[in-house]
Design an enzyme around this catalytic site. Structure first.
Site, PDB file in Angstrom:
ATOM      1  N   ASP A 144       0.826  -1.210   0.000  1.00 33.52           N
ATOM      2  CA  ASP A 144       0.000   0.000   0.000  1.00 33.52           C
ATOM      3  C   ASP A 144       0.859   1.259   0.000  1.00 33.52           C
ATOM      4  OD1 ASP A 144       0.758  -0.616   2.667  1.00 33.52           O
ATOM      5  OD2 ASP A 144      -0.822   0.671   3.460  1.00 33.52           O
ATOM      6  N   GLU A 209       0.296  -1.253   5.719  1.00 34.81           N
ATOM      7  CA  GLU A 209       1.367  -0.684   6.548  1.00 34.81           C
ATOM      8  C   GLU A 209       1.149   0.798   6.808  1.00 34.81           C
ATOM      9  OE1 GLU A 209       5.198   1.334   7.463  1.00 34.81           O
ATOM     10  OE2 GLU A 209       3.830   1.699   5.820  1.00 34.81           O
TER      11      GLU A 209
END
Ligand SMILES: CCCCCCCC/C=C\CCCCCCCC(=O)N[C@@H](CC(N)=O)C(=O)O
Ligand SMILES: [Zn+2]
Ligand SMILES: [Zn+2]
Length: 522
Positions: A144, A209
């Protein structure tokens, strides 16, 4: 009137004190000067007799080079943006899973590799080693990215992967798709060249994350714990190669993060009676809150430079600094307070010196003629290794010091433990050797990661966690991470693939060799 004998005794006494002070000063300066010219902690294992394991050279054809960049650009074009733990781009994450299968067919079909999807969008690869007695290691990265908007001033659309002057532009080129794609690309080519690892390893790719990793990384950890997995070390994103980032440092240096700072997010709020703006109270909720926030900014957390892993950074790099910084850095036993104050002058280096205070959100009011009933602010602290979460919260309470301001802890955790970085530390030395194999011109030093990473969720599973990607950062490049014009040079991305290609083979070393100095002693 004093007798003449008393006077001369007094004179002799003062003279002796002055001589003693002169002697102490000369001794301190001599020790400091000797340390300045002899302190070079960057020697050791590099001259030792290493077991030869990296036999396969990273030689790729022109067609493969094009494939490397095509795969990477496709990854950048998928907008895997995380906005909040409940607002992630599921469509993009699915598309990313499809890209991984398409780009790395050998990884996905190899009998040596087991692939699992974790928490819908994260990935765990288990790569089987031929020698089960060797404790496996783990490589970690995340899929991400943070949001990006072209209107902020990008030179290319942030999800275009456009090439400008041999740089690929886009969100995720530095954080962290170069790591995701770099690891898998290296493994793809190693497997294609017939490589079979001796030491098994895991590759974990988290999908959230940027919003704390509570679904991705945490579920990977749960799975590994259930399976009773032990790890020798773990390598994640975090620090990088700095080249001209710090004034006075002669030549580029690779910083391996051996710890990361703790974090605390605190919400401050003030409530007051709403009403007509024509009859305001002497102090508004906004005014009271603003004063509390200002007190926090005006009273930074205490200077702690030299009491955490940042001390190791400066000691390892001391011999690379120009004079007089070399003199100061070689003698932190004497000059740590001065160096700390100098570092505190710039935001990037102030982060080494203390727990940082960042006011990140401030909300109040709904209309120009309505007194606001509530004003609230969020303050994010990144906690120095020598301080605890509780100590920071206590200081926040005393600095705010106003009963009308409610202080609530939104979340927080202590600084992470410091991983070993001695000559006998397997993970640190293997990473260092791999860096020097690919980039012999670098000086390698331990460092502190001032931001947080998914690796923090692994702290109960593995003692030695390292945070490093060989991103080559020049002055101003650190601001591109989460900022505008995030980009990577094509050469740098190819070197990153080469780094993981080398690292994976170096991890087949069963144990570290004796140090060069050790060999001479016997
Ligand atoms: C000789 C000293 C020179 C020092 C220069 C240091 C420059 C450091 C530059 C960059 C550090 C980049 C950190 C990258 C990691 C980013 C990870 C991240 O964004 N984490 C988020 C989300 C989370 N996991 O909590 C965060 O908020 O920390
Ligand atoms: Zn990241
Ligand atoms: Zn990030």
């Amino acid at each position: 009137m004093a007798a003449p004998g008393t006077k001369s005794r007094l004179f002799r006494c003062v003279k002796s004190i002055l001589y003693a002070l002169l002697f102490i000063t000369i001794s301190i300066l001599t020790i400091a000067t000797l340390r300045t010219f002899s302190l070079n902690v960057n020697v050791g294992l590099q001259l030792a007799d290493w077991e030869k394991t990296n036999q396969i050279r990273f030689d790729i054809s022109q067609r493969q080079r094009e494939e490397v960049f095509t795969n990477f650009k496709e990854a950048i074009r998928i907008p895997t943006v995380s906005y909040s733990p409940t607002d992630i781009n599921a469509t993009a994450l699915h598309e990313f899973s499809r890209l991984l299968r398409k780009a790395f067919p050998t990884v996905f079909s190899s009998s040596l590799v087991q692939h699992e999807v974790v928490a819908d969008y994260s990935h765990l690869f288990t790569v089987q080693g031929s020698q089960p007695d060797l404790v496996p290691y783990m490589l970690l990265a995340h899929i991400d990215v943070v949001p990006a908007s072209e209107s902020d001033g990008w030179d290319a659309p942030p999800f275009s992967a456009k090439e400008i002057d041999n740089f690929i532009y886009g969100r995720g080129t530095l954080d962290d798709k170069e790591c995701v794609m770099g690891i898998l690309q290296a493994l793809e080519y190693l497997l294609l060249k017939g490589y079979r690892p001796q030491r098994g390893f895991y590759i974990g790719l988290g999908h959230d994350e940027e919003v704390s990793g509570l679904n991705g990384a945490l579920n990977i950890v749960r799975l590994l714990k259930q399976r009773n997995v032990h790890l020798s070390f773990l390598l994640d994103e975090g620090l990088l190669v700095v080249d001209g980032v710090m004034k006075g440092l002669d030549g580029p240096a690779a910083l391996i993060g051996v710890s990361e700072k703790g974090s605390a997010t605190v919400k401050l709020s003030v409530t007051s009676a709403p009403g007509h703006s024509s009859m305001p109270p002497r102090e508004s909720s906004i005014g009271i809150l603003a004063a509390a926030v200002k007190r926090l900014e005006d009273n930074p957390m205490p200077m702690l430079f030299g009491q955490g892993p940042e001390r190791g950074t400066f000691e390892h790099l001391a011999h690379k600094f120009i004079f007089p910084i070399r003199f100061l850095a070689s003698n932190l036993w004497l000059f740590a307070p001065i160096v700390g104050r100098l570092l505190a002058l710039k935001p990037e280096t102030n982060a080494f010196s203390r727990t940082t205070t960042a006011v990140t959100m401030f909300n109040a009011g709904v209309k120009v003629n309505v007194l606001p009933s509530v004003a609230e602010a969020y303050v994010n602290f990144r906690i120095h290794s020598a301080q605890s979460l509780q100590e920071v919260l206590d200081l926040v309470d005393s600095t705010v010091g106003d009963q009308r301001v409610k202080v609530e802890v939104v979340d927080g955790f202590d600084p992470l433990p410091v991983s070993s970085y001695s000559e006998t530390s397997y993970g640190f030395q293997i990473i260092k050797k791999s860096i020097l194999d690919v980039f012999p011109q670098l000086t390698v030093a331990p460092g502190i990661c001032v931001a947080n990473t998914d690796s923090r969720h692994f702290k109960d599973l593995v003692a030695d966690i390292y945070r490093f990607i060989p991103i080559w950062a020049k002055a101003g490049d650190a601001q591109r991470i989460h900022g505008i014009n995030e980009r990577i040079s094509k050469k740098n991305y190819e070197d990153i693939v080469g780094f993981y290609f080398t690292l994976i083979q170096n991890c087949d070393v069963k144990e570290l060799p004796e140090t060069h100095s050790g060999v001479h002693e016997f």
